[in-house]
Design a protein around this motif. Structure first.
Motif, PDB file in Angstrom:
ATOM      1  N   PRO A   8      33.399  85.645  34.770  1.00 15.95           N
ATOM      2  CA  PRO A   8      32.277  86.096  35.596  1.00 15.95           C
ATOM      3  C   PRO A   8      32.646  87.321  36.439  1.00 15.95           C
ATOM      4  O   PRO A   8      33.789  87.463  36.867  1.00 15.95           O
ATOM      5  N   ARG A   9      31.658  88.177  36.678  1.00 18.38           N
ATOM      6  CA  ARG A   9      31.899  89.411  37.413  1.00 18.38           C
ATOM      7  C   ARG A   9      31.261  89.381  38.791  1.00 18.38           C
ATOM      8  O   ARG A   9      31.053  90.423  39.399  1.00 18.38           O
ATOM      9  N   GLY A  10      30.947  88.208  39.301  1.00 18.95           N
ATOM     10  CA  GLY A  10      30.270  88.113  40.581  1.00 18.95           C
ATOM     11  C   GLY A  10      28.771  88.179  40.389  1.00 18.95           C
ATOM     12  O   GLY A  10      28.252  87.957  39.294  1.00 18.95           O
ATOM     13  N   SER A  11      28.062  88.483  41.457  1.00 23.81           N
ATOM     14  CA  SER A  11      26.611  88.531  41.380  1.00 23.81           C
ATOM     15  C   SER A  11      26.108  89.963  41.514  1.00 23.81           C
ATOM     16  O   SER A  11      26.756  90.818  42.120  1.00 23.81           O
ATOM     17  N   ALA A  12      24.948  90.198  40.905  1.00 26.44           N
ATOM     18  CA  ALA A  12      24.270  91.488  40.992  1.00 26.44           C
ATOM     19  C   ALA A  12      22.842  91.238  41.450  1.00 26.44           C
ATOM     20  O   ALA A  12      22.160  90.351  40.922  1.00 26.44           O
ATOM     21  N   LEU A  13      22.385  92.007  42.425  1.00 28.34           N
ATOM     22  CA  LEU A  13      21.009  91.909  42.901  1.00 28.34           C
ATOM     23  C   LEU A  13      20.228  93.098  42.354  1.00 28.34           C
ATOM     24  O   LEU A  13      20.636  94.253  42.536  1.00 28.34           O
ATOM     25  N   VAL A  14      19.134  92.811  41.655  1.00 31.84           N
ATOM     26  CA  VAL A  14      18.292  93.849  41.063  1.00 31.84           C
ATOM     27  C   VAL A  14      16.916  93.781  41.706  1.00 31.84           C
ATOM     28  O   VAL A  14      16.215  92.770  41.578  1.00 31.84           O
ATOM     29  N   GLY A  37      20.575  88.117  40.921  1.00 31.26           N
ATOM     30  CA  GLY A  37      19.525  87.928  41.906  1.00 31.26           C
ATOM     31  C   GLY A  37      18.307  88.711  41.451  1.00 31.26           C
ATOM     32  O   GLY A  37      18.362  89.937  41.341  1.00 31.26           O
ATOM     33  N   VAL A  38      17.230  88.004  41.134  1.00 31.39           N
ATOM     34  CA  VAL A  38      16.021  88.605  40.567  1.00 31.39           C
ATOM     35  C   VAL A  38      15.027  88.810  41.708  1.00 31.39           C
ATOM     36  O   VAL A  38      14.339  87.882  42.125  1.00 31.39           O
ATOM     37  N   LEU A  39      14.963  90.007  42.226  1.00 32.55           N
ATOM     38  CA  LEU A  39      14.163  90.259  43.422  1.00 32.55           C
ATOM     39  C   LEU A  39      12.912  91.065  43.075  1.00 32.55           C
ATOM     40  O   LEU A  39      12.981  92.051  42.339  1.00 32.55           O
ATOM     41  N   GLY A  40      11.802  90.640  43.618  1.00 34.95           N
ATOM     42  CA  GLY A  40      10.550  91.359  43.405  1.00 34.95           C
ATOM     43  C   GLY A  40       9.420  90.657  44.114  1.00 34.95           C
ATOM     44  O   GLY A  40       9.617  89.685  44.844  1.00 34.95           O
ATOM     45  N   ARG A  41       8.218  91.168  43.876  1.00 37.40           N
ATOM     46  CA  ARG A  41       7.038  90.529  44.444  1.00 37.40           C
ATOM     47  C   ARG A  41       6.735  89.240  43.692  1.00 37.40           C
ATOM     48  O   ARG A  41       6.927  89.149  42.479  1.00 37.40           O
ATOM     49  N   GLU A  42       6.259  88.242  44.415  1.00 36.63           N
ATOM     50  CA  GLU A  42       5.890  86.972  43.800  1.00 36.63           C
ATOM     51  C   GLU A  42       4.837  87.219  42.714  1.00 36.63           C
ATOM     52  O   GLU A  42       3.903  88.001  42.889  1.00 36.63           O
ATOM     53  N   VAL A  91      21.413  96.969  42.496  1.00 35.94           N
ATOM     54  CA  VAL A  91      20.601  98.002  41.845  1.00 35.94           C
ATOM     55  C   VAL A  91      19.287  98.109  42.594  1.00 35.94           C
ATOM     56  O   VAL A  91      18.447  97.203  42.541  1.00 35.94           O
ATOM     57  N   ASN A  92      19.117  99.208  43.329  1.00 31.89           N
ATOM     58  CA  ASN A  92      17.866  99.503  44.028  1.00 31.89           C
ATOM     59  C   ASN A  92      16.916 100.147  43.030  1.00 31.89           C
ATOM     60  O   ASN A  92      17.026 101.342  42.720  1.00 31.89           O
ATOM     61  N   ASN A  93      15.981  99.359  42.532  1.00 40.54           N
ATOM     62  CA  ASN A  93      15.104  99.836  41.462  1.00 40.54           C
ATOM     63  C   ASN A  93      13.619  99.820  41.831  1.00 40.54           C
ATOM     64  O   ASN A  93      12.846 100.627  41.323  1.00 40.54           O
ATOM     65  N   ALA A  94      13.206  98.922  42.709  1.00 42.98           N
ATOM     66  CA  ALA A  94      11.778  98.756  42.997  1.00 42.98           C
ATOM     67  C   ALA A  94      11.173 100.028  43.579  1.00 42.98           C
ATOM     68  O   ALA A  94      11.807 100.728  44.374  1.00 42.98           O
ATOM     69  N   ALA A  95       9.943 100.319  43.196  1.00 43.30           N
ATOM     70  CA  ALA A  95       9.255 101.495  43.739  1.00 43.30           C
ATOM     71  C   ALA A  95       7.757 101.351  43.530  1.00 43.30           C
ATOM     72  O   ALA A  95       7.303 100.664  42.612  1.00 43.30           O
TER      73      ALA A  95
END
Length: 253
Positions: A8-14, A37-42, A91-95
């Protein structure tokens, strides 16, 4: 997609992991060995990403967050580490990208775009970097846009925030390098995503894109995700402060 059998390489937040590009990044990093970590709007899109990660056996945590809320961003970082292990990649992806002529953009609309596309990147990077610096290692990738390099009508708010992401990438790379934290950017070209709904004539826009690219086809989400994978991985250990255009040779600078 087959997950990497390595350690395992640790956790990644996207962030923005419910969209096409964010989903592809989450799946690729999961295959690389990260817990995600799967981050976004509900909503259904976020749940669809989680379902695809489930199908691949990739450990993950769904984080329904309004990126206008700084406290919620910090809580998501904490939850990612608590549930998935040390945060080693962000990874800062949301826009958001409202299409409005410049002379008609209200202050409220502009400030909303800044909160999601710029302030949230800053806060997420700051919270992640604090954790990474304590451990002496980590990687942050900010997703920009080639619109910053070429300008784009009716998207002044979006373009200005994407330019800010390039500046943030460089400033953080300079400041955080000694702590072992690398910061890079990726500027996608015109990938065929939901964002294209702002164009009135899809076929005409598709031809517009291909005419300007050196590679005469549209890019795929997986091709963008592969560059992010490289930047957060060990092969990019000596790469920081760079923003890579992934655009089929549209912008060359």
């Amino acid at each position: 997609m087959t997950t990497n059998p390595s350690a395992p390489r640790g956790s990644a937040l996207v962030t923005g992991a419910g969209g096409a590009l964010g989903r592809a990044i989450a799946l690729r990093l999961g295959a690389d060995g990260f817990s995600i970590g799967v981050l976004g709007r509900e909503g259904d899109l976020l749940r669809e990403t989680a379902g695809l990660l489930d199908a691949e056996g990739i450990p993950h945590r769904v984080l329904a967050v309004d990126l206008r809320d700084g406290a919620a961003i910090e809580a998501a970082l904490t939850e990612t580490e608590t549930e998935l292990g040390p945060l080693t990649a962000l990874v800062n992806n949301a826009a958001i990208y409202p299409a409005t002529p410049f002379l008609e953009i209200s202050q409220d609309e502009y400030e909303d775009v800044v909160r999601v596309n710029q302030t949230a990147y800053f806060l997420a990077a700051q919270g992640a970097a604090r954790r990474m610096a304590d451990r002496g290692a980590g990687s942050i990738v900010n997703i920009g846009s080639i619109t910053f390099h070429g300008g784009w009508a009716n998207l002044a708010s979006y373009v200005s925030t994407k330019g800010a992401s390039v500046g943030l990438t460089r400033a953080l790379a300079r400041e955080l390098g000694a702590s072992g934290v690398r910061v890079n950017g990726v500027s996608p070209g015109a990938f065929p995503t939901k964002a294209e709904e702002i164009h009135e004539n899809p076929a005409e826009y598709n031809q517009f894109v291909i005419d300007r690219q050196s590679i005469k086809r549209r890019g795929t989400d997986a091709e963008l995700a592969a560059v992010v994978s490289f930047l957060v991985g060990p092969d990019a250990a000596f790469v920081t402060g760079q923003t890579i255009n992934v655009d089929g040779g549209w912008i060359m600078e």
